[in-house]
Design an enzyme around this catalytic site. Structure first.
Site, PDB file in Angstrom:
ATOM      1  CB  SER A 416      22.374  23.243  51.744  1.00 43.08           C
ATOM      2  OG  SER A 416      23.009  22.616  52.813  1.00 43.08           O
ATOM      3  CG  ASN A 487      25.075  24.897  48.131  1.00 46.50           C
ATOM      4  OD1 ASN A 487      26.268  24.706  47.882  1.00 46.50           O
ATOM      5  ND2 ASN A 487      24.523  24.502  49.259  1.00 46.50           N
TER       6      ASN A 487
END
Length: 708
Positions: A416, A487
């Site tokens: 991520s 993110n």
């Protein structure tokens, strides 16, 4: 005899007594002005020529008519209008038969509904998907459909925007018959000759009687209105659709058409229509990454997945659902059994809902294979690691993949945040390494960030896009940085939400304001769903490189130190009594917030919901602009699609960058400069935003300039 062509996109040919009218407007036979003119001329010719006994409407290529020409939206209307074409088809004195194959969607289905008889072949897709563009069917679709198939079935079709196949269309009454072969021309001609031999009359849909049971129709409309008000919160067009179908019940046909037109124009003028049309185009445009134009994908016949946790199992389900064989690797037999159990739980849930049979589950799981040895991956074409978010752990996995995978296998990481360039550089074949960032739950969430490291081969990127297509994901190309597109932006607007909380807004007010804006959840609900420990670990990892001058709100850390990680631990920002999924506000959290404000020397102040949203969105937009400025995202629309598909951004607002254009970039920049008076380090305007405002340009102007 052959009648003269009205336009090269609509051809007319007399076959005995049948006027064959073919729409030939590649790629999908969209209803452009030329097509509309051609259809009108064909019907006029049929009425005027005594030798013609019937008209057969057919589409060339792979579709009947896939819908309106969306490129005409927002431009001045060009005559003849589609409602007039449909009315003219229906008024024709000779039987008009529509033969449907491929897509008969939107205006295409409205044309077919105006015809007197309809035949389809297997593989046809019928639907009225206008709701997905913030519109309603505007050429009689809301008036003819309920008259033909009833109010309840019509509302289901129009409000969902879903496609139905030929069998369901026949069961509903949308079509009269299904052809026995896929030769649409032969099937259509045979049906017309049968109708002519039987002296079948002109049969107008406007006169169909499926609304005859007024009480049942009114009840269906009332139920749909109540459900729509609840389920389509914040959306403009769905309730207008219910109003239009109600007009079909309450008003004579011609009056109902006028009501439909009035409601259609209201939808057309709604800012939601602009947001939804942008989303429609953007999700198609993201597929056009530079590498997908220049390179051919590698083979994709078998997949490997490392890790059987929530994410690994979700990725495996997505691949199994796409028909791909999957080999899962775990560290020991117990972990592998848990991984298989995660997968089975998904399918058992579908069986319980009646959406899957036990036989289908067994057939799907037959493609799954598990092992505790990396050697089992020797045959796979692409492997995705989904292990713990730690660079050293991932490097160890990639060392094993380097050892066992065949030459040319694509090696993907589901990280991520972490540096994929560093992972790639740690093995002997960096050109085969790519990031495939799935979003949880991976078998449901549509977004797939395709993260492109420096040394990757172009055909590996093309393979990633091909995998996304197989898995029915929406891929967005991203560059390597901490957090990639989604993110990285999330970290910034989360920081803005944390600052708002420390400055005086409660986490519950912030969440409520964000939900009212159109998100399904607020930021603190999202933390509780994902698990507070994940963000905590990322914050600790970044602590060494954090600017000591930057504001750092410690409230979330205080909760994590108590083991309050959200839903999985029973409490986080919210309380989750006895495994409840919907949290309730926690007075102890508010006490911790108060204590942290005192520790930081902050006197709390109140914020309106509008002030909360202005800060939240300004932070999101500003960092989105930085991501585009640095080339992490190719275009603003890539940021939009990331947030529409991965972060619950309200689709009718088009995404953060489209929303910024609709609000006006000067307004956004003025807000950022005003907020900078309190915190100049956090609220630094993006150079791209400043440049666009100075030039009088907007983000949309950058959407046609993809750069590697």
């Amino acid at each position: 005899m052959t009648l003269p062509l009205s336009a090269d996109v609509v051809t007319r040919e007399l076959r005995g007594k049948v006027l064959l009218v073919t729409i030939d407007h590649p790629p999908v036979n969209a209803l452009s002005a030329d097509v509309r003119r051609g259809l009108l001329a064909a019907i006029e010719a049929a009425d005027a020529e005594p030798a013609i006994g019937a008209v057969l409407l057919i589409g060339a290529g792979r579709n009947f008519i896939a819908g309106a020409d969306i490129r005409e939206f927002g431009k001045p209307p060009v005559a003849p209008a589609l409602p007039d074409i449909c009315n003219r088809i229906e008024a024709c004195s000779k039987p008009v038969i529509a033969a449907l194959h491929g897509a008969a969607l939107g205006g295409g289905l409205e044309v077919a509904l105006a015809a007197h008889y309809r035949i389809a072949v297997d593989g046809a897709k019928l639907g009225l998907p206008e709701v997905q563009l913030g519109l309603l069917p505007g050429a009689g679709g809301t008036q003819r459909t309920p008259r033909l198939i009833g109010a309840q079935a019509a509302l289901d079709l129009i409000l969902s925007g879903r496609h139905v196949g030929a069998q369901e269309a026949l069961a509903l009454g949308l079509i009269d018959r299904i052809g026995t072969s896929d030769d649409i021309l032969a099937e259509g001609l045979a049906y017309v000759h049968e109708l002519l031999a039987a002296h079948a009359p002109v049969r107008r849909t406007r006169d169909a009687a499926a609304l005859a049971d007024r009480a049942a129709s009114a009840a269906a409309i009332a139920t749909a209105r109540a459900q729509t008000a609840k389920q389509s919160r914040g959306l403009f067009s769905p309730l207008k659709i219910v109003d239009a179908v109600e007009a079909a019940l309450e008003q004579p046909f011609d009056e109902g058409l006028k009501t439909e037109r009035k409601l259609f124009l209201q939808c057309l003028d709604s800012p939601q229509r602009a947001g939804l049309v942008h989303a429609f185009f953007a999700e198609r445009e993201v597929l056009k990454a530079p590498e997908t134009r220049d390179a051919k994908p590698r083979a994709l016949n078998a997949l490997g997945v490392i890790g059987g946790g929530t994410m690994g199992a979700g990725i495996a389900v997505a691949a199994l659902d796409a028909g791909l064989p999957v080999t899962m690797i775990e560290r020991d037999g117990a972990a592998l059994a848990r991984g298989r159990a995660h997968i089975e739980k998904v399918y058992d849930g579908l069986i319980a809902k009646g959406r899957m049979s036990a036989e289908k589950k067994a057939a799907t799981l037959a493609r799954w294979n598990g092992s505790t040895s990396y050697d089992a991956l020797a045959h796979v074409d692409l492997v995705i690691e989904a292990v713990f978010e730690d660079l050293d752990v991932k490097k160890a996995v990639f060392a094993e993949l380097d050892r066992v995978c065949k030459p040319g296998a694509v090696l993907a990481t589901n990280t991520s945040y972490l540096d994929i360039d560093a992972i790639a550089a740690s093995i002997s074949r960096p050109a085969d390494v790519i990031g495939l960032h799935f979003f949880s739950p991976a078998n449901i969430m549509k977004l797939l960030e395709v993260v492109v490291p420096k040394q990757v081969s172009v055909d590996v990127v093309a393979t990633a896009f091909e995998l996304a297509k197989k898995l029915r994901k929406t891929p967005v190309r991203a560059g390597v940085c901490d957090g990639f597109i989604g993110n990285r932006v999330l970290a910034v607007y989360r920081a803005a939400a944390d600052a708002l909380m420390e400055d005086g807004a409660s986490p519950y007010q912030i969440d409520a304001a964000v939900r009212a804006f159109g998100f399904p959840m607020g930021p603190f609900q999202v933390v509780d769903l994902a698990g507070g420990d994940i963000g905590w670990a990322a914050r600790k990892r970044r602590a060494a490189t954090r600017d000591p001058q930057a504001r750092y709100v410690q409230i979330a850390d205080r909760l994590c130190e108590r083991g309050w990680f959200g839903q999985k631990s029973g409490r986080g920002f919210y309380l989750y009594p006895e495994g409840s999924r919907s949290g309730t506000p926690d007075p102890e959290v508010e006490a911790i917030v108060d204590a942290e404000r005192q520790r930081a020397g902050i006197t709390p102040r109140s914020f309106t919901d509008d002030e909360i949203i202005r800060r939240y969105m300004a932070a999101m937009i500003n960092e989105g602009a930085n991501v585009v400025h640095e080339g992490i995202a190719l275009r603003p629309l890539d940021v939009d699609v990331t947030f529409l598909y991965g972060y619950g951004f309200p689709r009718y607002r088009g995404g953060p960058m489209k929303y910024a254009d609709m609000v006006g970039l000067p307004t956004i920049l003025a807000d950022i400069r005003a907020f900078a008076k309190e915190d100049p380090l956090f609220w630094r305007p993006s150079p791209l935003l400043v440049d666009l405002v100075e030039r009088g340009a907007d983000f949309a102007s950058l959407n046609h300039t993809a750069h590697a």
